[in-house]
Structure formats: structure tokens, C-alpha cells
Enzyme design. Structure first.
Site, short mmCIF file in Angstrom:
data_model
loop_
_atom_site.label_atom_id
_atom_site.label_comp_id
_atom_site.label_asym_id
_atom_site.label_seq_id
_atom_site.Cartn_x
_atom_site.Cartn_y
_atom_site.Cartn_z
N HIS A 8 0.82 -1.26 -0.07
CA HIS A 8 -0.11 0.17 -0.10
C HIS A 8 0.91 1.23 -0.06
O HIS A 8 1.97 1.17 0.31
CB HIS A 8 -0.92 -0.02 1.19
CG HIS A 8 -0.12 0.17 2.54
ND1 HIS A 8 0.75 -0.96 3.21
CD2 HIS A 8 -0.09 1.42 3.44
CE1 HIS A 8 1.16 -0.31 4.27
NE2 HIS A 8 1.00 1.03 4.34
N ASP B 129 0.71 5.04 2.09
CA ASP B 129 -0.23 5.58 3.02
C ASP B 129 -1.10 6.62 2.57
O ASP B 129 -0.59 7.71 1.71
CB ASP B 129 0.73 5.86 4.13
CG ASP B 129 1.37 5.07 4.82
OD1 ASP B 129 1.06 3.80 4.76
OD2 ASP B 129 2.23 5.27 5.50
N HIS C 162 4.64 0.01 -0.06
CA HIS C 162 5.68 -0.59 0.86
C HIS C 162 4.58 -1.73 1.51
O HIS C 162 3.47 -1.50 1.37
CB HIS C 162 6.11 0.38 1.93
CG HIS C 162 5.02 1.32 2.68
ND1 HIS C 162 4.53 2.25 2.11
CD2 HIS C 162 4.67 1.10 3.92
CE1 HIS C 162 3.72 2.85 2.86
NE2 HIS C 162 3.75 2.15 4.17
N ARG D 265 6.99 -8.84 15.93
CA ARG D 265 7.55 -7.69 15.60
C ARG D 265 6.65 -6.43 15.90
O ARG D 265 5.51 -6.56 15.92
CB ARG D 265 7.82 -7.61 13.99
CG ARG D 265 8.28 -6.24 13.38
CD ARG D 265 8.84 -6.60 11.93
NE ARG D 265 9.02 -5.14 11.53
CZ ARG D 265 8.18 -4.19 11.06
NH1 ARG D 265 7.15 -4.53 10.84
NH2 ARG D 265 8.77 -3.00 10.75
#
Ligand SMILES: C=C1C[C@]23C[C@H]1CC[C@H]2[C@]1(C)CCC[C@@](C)(C(=O)O)[C@H]1[C@@H]3C(=O)O
Ligand SMILES: O=C(O)CCC(=O)C(=O)O
Ligand SMILES: [Fe+2]
Length: 437
Positions: free
Chosen positions: A300, A302, A356, A366
Site C-alpha cells: 500500500h 499511506d 510498501h 515484531r
């Protein structure tokens, strides 16, 4: 064996012909899930993808049908309880991404510039010029850079990580006190099981609103206490301070962006975002026994203006540059900063909002903390006049952030095409209606 029978009705099928303001409710039948009960699905589809960005990613295969899944009263929703799923050898089908989007092997490192903000923050003109040049180059190329000596205290950062661990280690039922409701952008979500019915992200998130307006001085703290109770008072204080620091840092970065774009008034963008109405999101990615089949956050751009991200030492953030996925190596002293779609529009397309995603792994949880800077609701997203001329005509029509936010929450699952699809939709709204017959 997992079996899913999804029977979604295409509520909106024609291209760019929907009103994102009043979706028609439409229900489909049951989806059977992996020992997780059943969910009634509402598929709210939407607008199809505009022509893809020229970055070589396989957009054609990524048709942007949004399936938003709503719970019908009385039904058991699909539940993503990481305590169990992290050990499962076979993951539910809904988490398996199509082959062309599956993470493939090792992603070589992307060396993004590490901008030392010390000189700029202390007002040194030479250091400021140098920082603005590096930022400008990175934003024209791919929109990603790192900032160090950013002025955010290491104790605040370590507290933010500590309280984040404590929150996500709570039993699911506790976290669900802050359950995010459909159509809202704040709250706790264990994956997006109540929202999408395929390509589910392998993550839990806690999101909340931050506003820099004076009369909402404790908005983050108040929200967390209201949802989670008095025991969360320290958690609330830490995230209130963290968001205030992020807002301050993003305003300074806005000044650098103004300088690097050469706008007449260097404070132009800083002032535009002074009273920002932003979103803070905690991303928690549990281990997954099929890390090559799924994604923590799908590909996507942002939709927001500027993202300031702190990732822990595990690694998993990847950026699509020059036709391949590249990873951004964790650096706990630095924030990863990236341009979002709204700033791309504000810069009249000069600065890139880049594709990204986040991958997961089979052994280690994570975490990443994302502050998404967004303009106050009444601000018109329009580029300063000096960025528009005959050779650089307007690329995007004027809009306000709440319209784009609603588009991504109700009608279009944010991906790499969000801004193009949104632009086409806006332009279509502006067309005069066809003459009556
Ligand atoms: C306004 C927002 C929507 C998302 C959160 C913020 C900024 C990024 C968006 C998102 C991360 C893009 C990928 C898909 C998404 C659904 C996610 O995986 O979290 C997006 C967020 C969202 O719609 O909740
Ligand atoms: O977790 C990450 O590193 C990236 C998350 C992300 O891109 C997002 O939340 O928008
Ligand atoms: Fe992102």
C-alpha cells in the site's frame, strides 16, 4: 481442513460510480472458518482500480475489489487469537495472499538517507540546507528517509515499546475492551477479520486519534482510559506524550519539506498541519508458521500525509523501488519517515508516496509504531501556487482529508492505487449530470 464459502453480492460494481458517503448495505451468506466459528459477511464493493502507477508492480492482477466484512448480530465472528495461531502449521485460508503478492525470499537492503536533524533543529543554516537537499532528493525518488537526532527522548521511546508489549500480551477479551468498530479508524483490531474477508493481514493493531487542538489537550490519554479503565493511566500518559512528540517532529519535518520544495514561505506546510488531526497506530505482528504465504501489512501507499514510524530490531518493512522489494534495516535511534498520498497531492505530485508492506517471520514478534500525520478536517488539500504552472499543471483536484479517510474506511481498501482511484472518483463527482431525457 479449512473451508470457506464466500458468497458476496457485488453491491457496487460499476467503475467509479459509487457514492462513498452512503453505501448500500448488502449481506452475503456464511463464511466457514477454521475452528473459529462463522461470520456473516457484508461485501461493500466499490470502485475499481484506475490505471496503475508506472512502477512495474503487477497492478493488473490486483483488482481493487474491497470486501468489507460486517458482523451480523448473533453470529460468531472469525477471531484472530495470536496465542494459538502463532503455533499453527496451517494458517486459515483468509490469511493466504495470492501468489503474485506473496513475499519472495530475501529482499536486498534499500539504503535510504539518514538525515541528522541536530543542526536543523538548532537553527544552523548550512545544516538546514544540507538536510533539505537530502530530504528533497529522497522524496522525489521514493519518499522514504530516516531521521536521527530527532529530539525524541530514548526513555519515551522505550516506554512506548514497553507499554505496547504489555497491551498486546493481554488476553484477547481484555484487548477487545477497545474493539474497533466497522467504519471507524480508532480501536483494537485482531487482524481485520470483521472488516475484510480475504488477504487478511497477520497483525493486531491499536489505533487512536491525536489532535493538536488546544481544547483536546489529553485526547489520547482520555480515549485509552475510557476504553481500558484506570489501570491504563500510565499507558495513556506515555502515548499522549509520544503523540505530542510525533506531532512536533512532523511539523519540523514539514518545514524541511517546504524548504526542499522551494515554496515561498518556508513555514507553509508547517502552518497547514499546525492543528493536525492525526492517527497513531501500534502494529503488533505475531510469529507465523507460514511467513511466505501471508503479509503483516499488505502492499500500500499511506493515504495520509506523512508517516513517522519506529520499528523494533526485528525487521520486516519493505519498499518497492526499481521493480523490486527492498528492506529497510531497523535502526532504533532513528525514525523511518515516508510521504503519504495526501502530501503527494499537496506537492502537486513532486514528492512520491511509495508502495510498501510489512512481512512477518516464524520466530519473533515484531512491533512498529506509526504516527500518521493528517490535516485538520476543514483544511483544503491544494498545492501552493508556486508548485503549479504551465509545465506543471494540477495533478489532483482539491479535497479534504475526511473525504479520503472515509473512502479508505468504507469503500476502498487502501493499496498502491488509492490516490489515483480517489482522484478519478472526485473528478467524476465534478462532472455535470447527463442531460435529462
Ligand atoms: C488512514 C489509514 C488507513 C490505514 C491506516 C491509516 C494509514 C495506512 C492505512 C493502511 C495501513 C494501508 C494498508 C491497508 C490497511 C487496511 C492496513 O493493513 O492496516 C490500512 C489502514 C486501515 O485502513 O486501517
Ligand atoms: O510495520 C511496518 O513496518 C509498516 C506498517 C505500515 O506500513 C503502516 O502501518 O502503514
Ligand atoms: Fe504504511
Amino acid at each position: 481442513m479449512l473451508s470457506i464459502s464466500s458468497n458476496t453480492f457485488p453491491c457496487f460494481s460499476s467503475q467509479l460510480s459509487v457514492s462513498p458517503v452512503s453505501p448500500l448495505p448488502c449481506f452475503s451468506s456464511l463464511i466457514n472458518t477454521h475452528r473459529l466459528g462463522k461470520v456473516n459477511a457484508m461485501a461493500v464493493d466499490t470502485v475499481k482500480s484506475a490505471p496503475s502507477k508506472p512502477n512495474g508492480y503487477n497492478h493488473a492482477a490486483l483488482h481493487s475489489k474491497v470486501e468489507q466484512t460486517a458482523q451480523k448480530a448473533g453470529a460468531n465472528p472469525l477471531v484472530f487469537d495470536a496465542k494459538f495461531l502463532r503455533h499453527e502449521a496451517n494458517i486459515p485460508q483468509q490469511f493466504i495472499w495470492p501468489d503474485h503478492e506473496k513475499p519472495s525470499g530475501n529482499a536486498p537492503e534499500l539504503k535510504v538517507p539518514l538525515i541528522d536533524l541536530a543542526g536543523f533543529l538548532s537553527g544552523d543554516p548550512e545544516a538546514t540546507k544540507e538536510a533539505a537537499k537530502l530530504v528533497g532528493d529522497a522524496c522525489r525518488e521514493h519518499g522514504f528517509f530516516l531521521v536521527a537526532n530527532h529530539g525524541v527522548g530514548s526513555k519515551l521511546l522505550s516506554d512506548a515499546h514497553k507499554y505496547m508489549d504489555e497491551f498486546f500480551e493481554l488476553p484477547l477479551s481484555e484487548k477487545q475492551k477497545a474493539q474497533r468498530k466497522l467504519g471507524e479508524s480508532a480501536g483494537y483490531a485482531s487482524s481485520f477479520t470483521g472488516r475484510f474477508s480475504s488477504k487478511l493481514p497477520w497483525k493486531e493493531t491499536l489505533s487512536f486519534r491525536f489532535t493538536a487542538e488546544k481544547d483536546s489537550a489529553k485526547i489520547v490519554r482520555d480515549y485509552l482510559l475510557d476504553r481500558m479503565g484506570q489501570d491504563f493511566s500510565e499507558f495513556g500518559n506515555v502515548y499522549q506524550s509520544y503523540c505530542e512528540s510525533m506531532s512536533t517532529l512532523s511539523l519540523r519535518i514539514m518545514e524541511l519539506l517546504g524548504l526542499s520544495l522551494g515554496v515561498k514561505k518556508r513555514s507553509h506546510f508547517r502552518e497547514f498541519f499546525q492543528e493536525n488531526d492525526s492517527i497513531m497506530r501500534l502494529n503488533y505482528y505475531p510469529p507465523c508458521q507460514k511467513p511466505d504465504a501471508t503479509l503483516g501489512t499488505g502492499p500500500h501507499c499511506d493515504p495520509t500525509s506523512l508517516t513517522i514510524l519506529h520499528q523494533d530490531q526485528v525487521g520486516g518493512l519493505q519498499v518497492f523501488v526499481d521493480n523490486e522489494w527492498r528492506s529497510i534495516t531497523p535502526n532504533s535511534d532513528a525514525f523511518v519517515v515516508n510521504i503519504g498520498d495526501t502530501f503527494m497531492a499537496l506537492s502537486n505530485g513532486q514528492f512520491k508516496s511509495c508502495l510498501h508492506r510489512a512481512v512477518v517471520n516464524s520466530t519473533t514478534t515484531r512491533k512498529s509504531l506509526a504516527f500518521f500525520l493528517c490535516p485538520k478536517s476543514d483544511k483544503i488539500v491544494t498545492p501552493p501556487e508556486e508548485l503549479v504552472d504551465e509545465s506543471n499543471p494540477r495533478v489532483y483536484p482539491d479535497f479534504t482529508w475526511p473525504t479520503l479517510l472515509e473512502f479508505t474506511q468504507k469503500h476502498y481498501r487502501a493499496d498502491m492505487n488509492t490516490l489515483d482511484v480517489f482522484r478519478n472518483w472526485l473528478l467524476q463527482q465534478q462532472q455535470p449530470p447527463p442531460p435529462a431525457v
